[in-house]
Design a protein around this motif. Structure first.
Motif, PDB file in Angstrom:
ATOM      1  N   THR A   1      10.039   1.779 -10.866  1.00 37.69           N
ATOM      2  CA  THR A   1       9.398   2.334  -9.669  1.00 37.69           C
ATOM      3  C   THR A   1      10.074   1.831  -8.397  1.00 37.69           C
ATOM      4  N   ASN A   2      10.382   0.528  -8.338  1.00 35.40           N
ATOM      5  CA  ASN A   2      11.051  -0.033  -7.154  1.00 35.40           C
ATOM      6  C   ASN A   2      12.432   0.584  -6.963  1.00 35.40           C
TER       7      ASN A   2
ATOM      8  N   THR B   1      13.357   3.526  -7.945  1.00 39.30           N
ATOM      9  CA  THR B   1      13.164   4.914  -7.512  1.00 39.30           C
ATOM     10  C   THR B   1      12.876   4.984  -6.021  1.00 39.30           C
ATOM     11  N   ARG B   2      12.057   4.063  -5.525  1.00 35.92           N
ATOM     12  CA  ARG B   2      11.756   4.042  -4.093  1.00 35.92           C
ATOM     13  C   ARG B   2      13.005   3.729  -3.277  1.00 35.92           C
ATOM     14  N   MET B   3      13.842   2.807  -3.762  1.00 40.55           N
ATOM     15  CA  MET B   3      15.082   2.504  -3.051  1.00 40.55           C
ATOM     16  C   MET B   3      15.993   3.720  -3.009  1.00 40.55           C
TER      17      MET B   3
ATOM     18  N   THR C   1      15.004   6.807  -3.131  1.00 43.75           N
ATOM     19  CA  THR C   1      14.380   7.771  -2.222  1.00 43.75           C
ATOM     20  C   THR C   1      14.722   7.459  -0.776  1.00 43.75           C
ATOM     21  N   ASN C   2      14.852   6.162  -0.449  1.00 42.09           N
ATOM     22  CA  ASN C   2      15.185   5.746   0.917  1.00 42.09           C
ATOM     23  C   ASN C   2      16.669   5.807   1.215  1.00 42.09           C
TER      24      ASN C   2
ATOM     25  N   ASP D   1      18.821   1.354   8.312  1.00 40.72           N
ATOM     26  CA  ASP D   1      17.470   1.164   7.759  1.00 40.72           C
ATOM     27  C   ASP D   1      16.391   1.287   8.840  1.00 40.72           C
TER      28      ASP D   1
ATOM     29  N   THR E   1      14.062   4.032  11.635  1.00 39.79           N
ATOM     30  CA  THR E   1      13.291   5.276  11.612  1.00 39.79           C
ATOM     31  C   THR E   1      13.525   6.036  12.915  1.00 39.79           C
TER      32      THR E   1
END
Length: 356
Positions: free
Chosen positions: A88-89, A91-93, A95-96, A328, A330
């Motif tokens: 999961t971690n 996958t989130r990385m 995604t970012n 990194d 926004t």
């Protein structure tokens, strides 16, 4: 997709383990009770004694099984689901935008390892595809720079020739060639920023804002746009070149897409506990949220907001977004109620120094 919060898988597994253990315990105690009744088929006194002694023991055993089942189930579920948390971690990385991370789950082959290996393979192929696209953009930009530069030199010579007759075509060709060069340089910068192959240094966004506004002051004066810069020292970590390009693009975009002769641009820097903030705000025409949401896409421009002398390549905000993502950070675009646009860039602040 928005989903309502529910029990976590770990809690569900814990309750399942504990419930199964309780059911097994009840069945086992029931079997023991039946065995004792069959062993003493007669004699109410003996059965009464067994019931008085067996009842409290059953309650104690079931309480122990419940506590043991919950505690043991929680620990076992955590160990079983630990690989899933790693996946999961990762996958989130991804995604970012971080495609270089690999799970590389250790241990023998099982369902979790198969899933992790499949994920690593997918990310590796995706990273290779993205890198190939970036190399193509960079190589194409490099290949285009030379002939465009030669064309520009020839057009400059032709325009400077005192014996030539006035020819509007040459001036138009010069304008088109300049736009093509700007587009090539923008594509090259977009590719470099997307690769994140730059050295990170301490940067003060307030200095970037001052330098960008000083550079673009002649353009603002030409258009009758007022530039106002203020704010605090806003330290961050990143590439000074890229962050200056980001700030310059934002200020230039705010000047060009403004009200000619009566516009204003506000450039403000601020610092928060964990971020350095750069805000560029400008007057202008009314913009819809739907249009604003597309402005960071390559080659997207606001309708009826482009002027011929500074139309740009349509990559200004796309470059800003790429540089922000590479650091990194926004990027937030908000239409102003009075017309114009407010753009906010938030970048991670450097970690505070601690004295030992």
């Amino acid at each position: 997709m928005h989903r309502r919060h529910g029990l976590s898988v770990r809690r569900k597994l814990t309750l399942s383990y504990a419930g199964f253990l309780m059911v097994a315990g009840v069945l086992l105690l029931a079997a023991v009770w039946v065995f004792l009744l069959r062993s003493y088929p007669s004699g109410m006194l003996i059965r009464s004694v067994l019931l008085r002694g067996f009842g409290p023991a059953v309650g104690a055993i079931l309480a122990f099984l419940l506590v043991f089942g919950l505690l043991g189930g929680w620990i076992l579920a955590g160990r079983m689901l630990a690989p899933l948390a790693q996946i999961t971690n990762a996958t989130r990385m991804a995604t970012n935008g971080s495609l270089s991370h690999r799970i590389r789950l250790p241990g023998h082959k099982d369902e979790f390892r198969d899933l992790a290996d499949a994920f690593d393979t997918m990310i590796a192929r995706l990273e290779a595809h993205v890198a190939e696209q970036q190399r193509f953009a960079a190589n194409a930009s490099h290949e285009l720079r030379t002939p465009l530069s030669v064309s520009k030199s020839l057009l400059d010579v032709a325009r400077a020739d005192p014996n030539r007759a006035t020819d509007p075509l040459i001036d138009r060709l010069h304008t088109v060639n300049t736009r093509a060069i700007d587009l090539t340089e923008a594509l090259l910068l977009l590719s470099r920023a997307g690769q994140r192959s730059f050295t990170r240094e301490h940067v003060d966004l307030s200095l970037m804002a001052e330098e960008a506004t000083e550079t673009l002051l002649p353009l603002a004066e030409k258009r009758g746009v007022i530039l106002e810069t203020d704010g605090e020292i806003a330290p961050t970590i990143g590439s000074p070149t890229l962050l200056l390009q980001l700030t310059t693009n934002l200020v230039q975009n705010a000047i060009v897409h403004n009200l000619p002769g009566r516009g204003t641009v506000w450039v403000h820097t601020d610092v928060c506990p964990k971020t350095a903030v750069l805000t560029v705000e400008n007057t202008g025409e009314q913009l819809t949220p739907q249009l604003v949401a597309t402005l960071t896409e390559p080659f997207q421009r606001g309708t009826e907001r482009i002027h011929a002398d500074q139309a740009g390549a349509g990559l200004g905000l796309a470059i800003v977004k790429t540089i922000t993502d590479a650091h990194d950070g926004t990027l937030t675009l908000t239409p102003r109620s009075a017309g114009g646009l407010r753009i906010t860039v938030e970048l991670p602040a450097p970690a505070p120094h601690t004295d030992r």
